[in-house]
Motif scaffolding. Structure first.
Motif: not given
Length: 450
Positions: A217-220, A264-266, A352-362, A432-438
């Protein structure tokens, strides 16, 4: 008749008046992870499409807010939890104005509309109703969100910000209860222009369910280990709600012949043969939201300059109450000189690319730990840490170093204790959510745990 000087003064007055009435707009920036790439070979690169949202000029110029709170009142909320939840709901109400709408629904094994949708100015009566909320019963979360949405729907309009704030301290155990079912509900609400922000209290709630509903829903989403933090979280959420400057946001990116979008990454979105589309519900003033798109570049000659992407963003301007469009494009140059390619690296985009790729591994590590393969989970987190640390040291990025150190500590703890605790899992999912959704961090850094 007006003389020439009078006409000039009149025109000048009109220009000044127009400038005074002009409101800031969303800016679209399109960047590459590097501006120079290798000539003579096929390769991948990343396009970052950023939407910079303007700050609301004055509080009185913000759009009306249509806020619905969906509050868990099951038996497990008894005591300090429900007390702090009541206080937080009242504090949220007091931040609204006469132009805003407020509603509150409680759920246990039955649903009750405690405050039907109405003007937020009726504070005395509403506060009395909130103070009277008691606890007992099971957790019919799906039905609670559905009834909360029904109250918000009573005042749907394109010029208002529509938000549901869902609080729960336990697993949904009455009615639909899977993350997929709640995720589909979140998707349906986003199509109506309603975002759902979720707050999980304690360590017994289902974080997969809560994060998926917020994401779709694009919330927090928030993890509140102690109910004492609820007023802070509600205040933070209301700060976002009261600063919305754009809604119904759609990013469309077109790629010229020879440029192929891969993924699309993240973020979720649609990837076509030469287009990508990403939808967001709302943008908050003073913040940036972005989409990272991995693309394949064709083999090109030394010195050639090519356009990589054309981005166009359409949105409902909540300050001017009209539809609006912003756009941007990205170019790259091809070179056979490694030093030119290295010098062109955009460190901010790379971070930002590194953070989002890290989220995928996490996310992979969490699944491995769920399957009790703790050694593999620890290995995945350790590898994640090493990759981040290498980039952090190479380009002097302190934020990545902090993330790498956190991952390493988590890896060592999981390998030693052979367990991923509920608290750790919820912290990982929330981060992970905070990073992917800024999403800005839910608690001040000093309060966040390792």
């Amino acid at each position: 008749m007006m003389n020439a000087l009078g006409k000039q003064l009149a025109v000048a007055g009109m220009l000044v008046a127009g400038a005074a009435q002009a409101l800031p707009e969303v800016v679209c920036r399109v960047e590459m992870d590097r501006d120079v790439v290798f000539a003579g070979q096929r390769q991948t690169a990343v396009v970052k499409v950023t939407l910079d949202a303007p700050v609301v000029p004055r509080r009185e110029e913000r759009p009306p807010v249509n806020l619905g709170i969906v509050l868990d009142r099951s038996g497990s909320m008894a005591g300090d939890k429900i007390e702090k939840a009541r206080d937080a709901a009242i504090a949220a109400l007091r931040r609204l104005g006469a132009q805003d709408t407020f509603s509150l629904v409680t759920y246990s094994d039955r649903i009750e509309t405690v405050v039907p949708a109405q003007s937020a100015s009726n504070t005395a009566w509403i506060e009395q109703k909130i103070r009277a909320i008691t606890t007992g019963g099971n957790t019919a979360l799906f039905a609670g969100v559905g009834q909360g949405a029904s109250e918000v729907r009573k005042n749907l309009s394109r010029d208002s910000v529509h938000r549901l704030l869902l609080l729960s301290d336990g697993k949904a155990n009455s009615g639909p209860s899977s993350p997929e079912e709640l995720g589909r509900l979140g998707t349906a609400l986003r199509k109506e222009g309603i975002s759902v922000s979720t707050i999980g209290v304690g360590t017994d709630y289902n974080e997969d369910l809560m994060t998926l509903m917020a994401q779709n829903s694009d919330g927090n989403t928030y993890f509140v280990e102690s109910s004492a933090d609820l007023p802070h979280i509600f205040s933070k959420e209301l700060g976002d709600v009261l600063s919305v400057v754009a809604s119904r946001v759609v990013i469309e990116v077109e790629f010229p012949a020879g440029i192929r979008p891969i993924r699309i990454i993240g973020r979720d979105g649609r990837v076509g043969a030469n287009t990508v589309q990403v939808s967001l519900n709302q943008l908050y003033g003073g913040q940036e939201k972005y989409a990272l798109i991995e693309v394949e570049l064709p083999e090109s000659a030394e010195g050639e300059v090519r356009k990589v992407a054309d981005a166009r963003c359409t949105y409902q301007d909540m300050l001017a109450n009209r539809s609006n469009t912003t756009s941007g494009q990205a170019m790259v140059r091809f070179s056979k000189k490694p030093e030119e390619v290295e010098q062109s690296v955009n460190i901010a985009v790379g971070k930002e690319v590194m953070l989002n790729r890290a989220v995928e591994l996490q996310a992979q590590a969490i699944i491995q730990a769920d399957n009790r393969d703790y050694d593999q989970a620890a290995e995945t987190m350790g590898r994640n840490s090493a990759v981040l640390m290498d980039y952090a040291d190479r380009y002097n990025v302190p934020e990545l170093k902090e993330e790498a150190e956190t991952y390493q500590r988590q890896a060592e703890e999981i390998k030693l204790k052979k367990v991923l605790s509920p608290t750790q899992r919820k912290e990982m999912k929330t981060r992970n959510y905070e990073i992917q959704n800024q999403q800005q961090s839910s608690l001040p850094q000093k309060e966040k745990k390792d």
